[in-house]
Design an enzyme around this catalytic site. Structure first.
Site, PDB file in Angstrom:
ATOM      1  N   ILE A  24       0.871  -1.248  -0.012  1.00  0.00           N
ATOM      2  CA  ILE A  24       0.112  -0.036  -0.019  1.00  0.00           C
ATOM      3  C   ILE A  24       0.969   1.263   0.016  1.00  0.00           C
ATOM      4  CG2 ILE A  24      -1.720   1.089   1.264  1.00  0.00           C
ATOM      5  CD1 ILE A  24      -2.762  -1.566   2.464  1.00  0.00           C
ATOM      6  N   ARG A  64      -3.587   1.060  11.049  1.00  0.00           N
ATOM      7  CA  ARG A  64      -4.282   0.555  12.322  1.00  0.00           C
ATOM      8  C   ARG A  64      -4.483   1.631  13.231  1.00  0.00           C
ATOM      9  NH1 ARG A  64      -6.307  -2.779   9.185  1.00  0.00           N
ATOM     10  NH2 ARG A  64      -6.502  -4.597   9.101  1.00  0.00           N
ATOM     11  N   GLU A  80     -11.942   1.280  17.638  1.00  0.00           N
ATOM     12  CA  GLU A  80     -12.891   0.708  16.502  1.00  0.00           C
ATOM     13  C   GLU A  80     -13.994  -0.278  16.507  1.00  0.00           C
ATOM     14  OE1 GLU A  80     -10.506   0.908  12.889  1.00  0.00           O
ATOM     15  OE2 GLU A  80     -10.937  -1.072  12.436  1.00  0.00           O
ATOM     16  N   ASP A 106      -8.780   6.485   8.929  1.00  0.00           N
ATOM     17  CA  ASP A 106      -9.785   5.627   8.348  1.00  0.00           C
ATOM     18  C   ASP A 106      -9.792   4.456   9.448  1.00  0.00           C
ATOM     19  OD1 ASP A 106     -11.533   4.407   6.469  1.00  0.00           O
ATOM     20  OD2 ASP A 106      -9.835   2.653   6.158  1.00  0.00           O
ATOM     21  N   HIS A 144     -13.140   2.840   8.610  1.00  0.00           N
ATOM     22  CA  HIS A 144     -12.560   1.706   7.935  1.00  0.00           C
ATOM     23  C   HIS A 144     -13.039   1.262   6.689  1.00  0.00           C
ATOM     24  CE1 HIS A 144      -9.830  -1.729   9.420  1.00  0.00           C
ATOM     25  NE2 HIS A 144      -9.752  -1.728   8.113  1.00  0.00           N
TER      26      HIS A 144
HETATM   27  P1  NAI Z   1       2.754  -4.946   3.472  1.00  0.00           P
HETATM   28  O1  NAI Z   1       3.063  -6.061   4.221  1.00  0.00           O
HETATM   29  O2  NAI Z   1       2.809  -5.033   1.939  1.00  0.00           O
HETATM   30  O3  NAI Z   1       3.501  -3.767   3.883  1.00  0.00           O
HETATM   31  C1  NAI Z   1       3.713  -3.240   5.292  1.00  0.00           C
HETATM   32  C2  NAI Z   1       5.173  -2.617   5.341  1.00  0.00           C
HETATM   33  O4  NAI Z   1       5.283  -2.230   6.701  1.00  0.00           O
HETATM   34  C3  NAI Z   1       6.427  -3.663   5.060  1.00  0.00           C
HETATM   35  O5  NAI Z   1       7.153  -3.098   3.980  1.00  0.00           O
HETATM   36  C4  NAI Z   1       7.143  -3.649   6.312  1.00  0.00           C
HETATM   37  O6  NAI Z   1       8.499  -4.005   6.131  1.00  0.00           O
HETATM   38  C5  NAI Z   1       6.728  -2.413   6.947  1.00  0.00           C
HETATM   39  N1  NAI Z   1       7.052  -2.272   8.352  1.00  0.00           N
HETATM   40  C6  NAI Z   1       6.913  -3.257   9.336  1.00  0.00           C
HETATM   41  N2  NAI Z   1       7.465  -2.781  10.460  1.00  0.00           N
HETATM   42  C7  NAI Z   1       7.585  -1.539  10.307  1.00  0.00           C
HETATM   43  C8  NAI Z   1       7.992  -0.454  11.256  1.00  0.00           C
HETATM   44  N3  NAI Z   1       8.136  -0.622  12.675  1.00  0.00           N
HETATM   45  N4  NAI Z   1       8.091   0.947  10.725  1.00  0.00           N
HETATM   46  C9  NAI Z   1       7.890   1.089   9.525  1.00  0.00           C
HETATM   47  N5  NAI Z   1       7.400   0.257   8.399  1.00  0.00           N
HETATM   48  C10 NAI Z   1       7.326  -1.172   8.972  1.00  0.00           C
HETATM   49  O7  NAI Z   1       1.410  -4.532   3.919  1.00  0.00           O
HETATM   50  P2  NAI Z   1       0.324  -3.745   3.002  1.00  0.00           P
HETATM   51  O8  NAI Z   1      -0.538  -4.574   2.156  1.00  0.00           O
HETATM   52  O9  NAI Z   1       0.966  -2.553   2.506  1.00  0.00           O
HETATM   53  O10 NAI Z   1      -0.898  -3.263   4.335  1.00  0.00           O
HETATM   54  C11 NAI Z   1      -0.092  -2.327   5.243  1.00  0.00           C
HETATM   55  C12 NAI Z   1      -1.138  -2.225   6.369  1.00  0.00           C
HETATM   56  O11 NAI Z   1      -2.368  -1.486   6.070  1.00  0.00           O
HETATM   57  C13 NAI Z   1      -1.666  -3.760   6.845  1.00  0.00           C
HETATM   58  O12 NAI Z   1      -1.049  -4.054   7.904  1.00  0.00           O
HETATM   59  C14 NAI Z   1      -3.245  -3.080   7.584  1.00  0.00           C
HETATM   60  O13 NAI Z   1      -3.022  -2.735   8.692  1.00  0.00           O
HETATM   61  C15 NAI Z   1      -3.541  -1.687   6.964  1.00  0.00           C
HETATM   62  N6  NAI Z   1      -4.769  -1.992   6.023  1.00  0.00           N
HETATM   63  C16 NAI Z   1      -5.556  -1.241   5.989  1.00  0.00           C
HETATM   64  C17 NAI Z   1      -6.959  -1.461   5.546  1.00  0.00           C
HETATM   65  C18 NAI Z   1      -7.908  -0.466   5.295  1.00  0.00           C
HETATM   66  O14 NAI Z   1      -9.159  -0.735   4.831  1.00  0.00           O
HETATM   67  N7  NAI Z   1      -7.945   0.886   6.201  1.00  0.00           N
HETATM   68  C19 NAI Z   1      -7.117  -2.353   4.530  1.00  0.00           C
HETATM   69  C20 NAI Z   1      -5.750  -3.360   4.181  1.00  0.00           C
HETATM   70  C21 NAI Z   1      -4.832  -2.982   5.155  1.00  0.00           C
END
Ligand code: NAI
Length: 336
Positions: free
Chosen positions: A159, A238, A267, A262, A299
């Site tokens: 994302i 989150r 929540e 969001d 959300h």
């Molecule tokens: P992803 O796994 O592709 O990317 C997450 C990134 O965060 C990774 O590159 C990881 O190395 C990094 N990360 C881990 N620990 C970290 C730290 N301490 N500091 C900085 N970066 C760190 O996951 P994706 O698909 O990009 O999703 C990210 C988050 O978005 C999900 O975990 C979820 O919580 C949230 N999300 C929210 C949605 C919504 O409807 N608002 C829907 C889908 C996901």
């Protein structure tokens, strides 16, 4: 491929049922829709279903997992990418396979983060409310150009990378924080820096990291103190990645000039339901609603046709794969 696995789908809303019914034609699972949360009291509603499907607002911790094991539940199918609401280690230990839907549409969430950013900095909601009232005054509606601004992206995974691409398209400079650097973001000119530097140098900060023990309250009073005056902070990751009480102090002092969220720490008891007939008892959330520079959605970052299609197909496919092979490519394993 035809399967007959019974899946108890908790928190099933009309839109879930529409998408599950449509895509289940190919899979042939037996779907049992349950319109309530999953907890130890409602688990009985799953009957003898070996697979349980939940969304992000169903916390599943050890006691519930034990009850699930005792009732013969073999699989927990998450119709989400995030899995911080499930005790994966205990599920692994109890032999309940947990699978998620990784990367169903990074565009949905990244574009929503961009929408919150633009909505805030151009004061779209406030302007719309005024125009509906016949008030065409521009006082208090001045925004700023995104072009040339510095955008800090915390978490440059799927994302965060799409969000960086969008902001690059606006002509922004990019800073990133992530333990794993992303080649595409680097190619966009992103500089990876420590969180403190990102806070000091960014005009806009957008959070895209998962909620982990080390990211809980990553944005706390100390981080906020480092930020530029009037910073625009966007959280679609989150709720608990930010310390909401500290954010409110930052909004009151003017340090935070714009807040788009969001997701919200508390929540689970609020979002995805219609509470319009009841009194809002969450004082922190109520305080957030009083600021005219705060834009909140419940959300819905994931909520596009494309994302729902991918979520539904992958969830049903995860169950089919598990039924056929006893395994699943999207299985979640807790780090040791
Ligand atoms: P992803 O796994 O592709 O990317 C997450 C990134 O965060 C990774 O590159 C990881 O190395 C990094 N990360 C881990 N620990 C970290 C730290 N301490 N500091 C900085 N970066 C760190 O996951 P994706 O698909 O990009 O999703 C990210 C988050 O978005 C999900 O975990 C979820 O919580 C949230 N999300 C929210 C949605 C919504 O409807 N608002 C829907 C889908 C996901």
């Amino acid at each position: 491929m035809t399967n007959t696995m019974k899946i108890a789908v908790y928190n099933a809303r009309n839109y879930d049922k529409r998408y599950f019914d449509r895509f289940n034609r190919k899979f042939g699972h037996e779907l049992l829709y349950i319109d309530t949360h999953l907890d130890r009291d409602t688990l009985v509603l799953a009957g003898d279903a070996p697979a349980i499907c939940i969304f992000v607002n169903d916390p599943v911790q050890e006691p519930l997992l034990e009850s699930m094991r005792d009732r013969g539940v073999k699989m927990l199918a998450l119709r989400s990418a995030g899995f911080n609401h499930v005790d994966i280690a205990t599920a692994n230990k109890l032999g309940i396979l947990v699978a998620n839907v990784p990367g169903y549409s990074p565009y949905a969430v990244a574009e929503h983060a961009a929408a919150l950013t633009l909505g805030l900095v151009r004061r779209i909601v406030r302007a719309h409310a005024r125009v509906r009232e016949g008030n065409f005054s521009l006082e208090g509606l001045m925004g700023f150009d995104l072009h040339g601004k510095t955008v800090g992206v915390v978490g440059t995974g799927k994302i965060g990378t799409v969000f960086s691409r969008i902001m690059h398209g606006f002509g922004c400079e990019l800073l990133g924080v992530d333990p794993v650097e992303n080649a595409e973001c680097r190619h966009l000119g992103m500089r990876y820096v420590p969180l403190q530097t990102l806070c000091r140098q960014s005009d806009i900060i957008s959070l895209h990291c998962p909620l982990l023990p080390e990211t809980r309250h990553l944005i706390d009073s100390d981080a906020i103190a480092q930020m530029r005056d009037g910073v625009c902070l966007i959280n679609t990751s989150r709720g608990a990645v930010i310390d909401t009480a500290a954010i409110i102090r930052g909004l009151k002092s003017g340090k935070i000039g714009y807040l788009g969220m969001d997701v919200y720490e508390e929540e689970d008891s609020l979002f995805f339901e219609d509470h319009s007939d009841t009194v809002l008892s969450d004082d922190i959330f109520a305080r957030l609603l009083t600021f005219n520079n705060v834009l909140i959605t419940g959300h819905q970052g994931f909520f596009t046709r494309e994302a729902m299609t991918n979520i539904t197909r992958t969830t049903l496919g995860n169950v089919a794969e598990f039924e056929k092979t006893g395994q699943c490519e999207n299985t979640l394993i807790a780090p040791r």
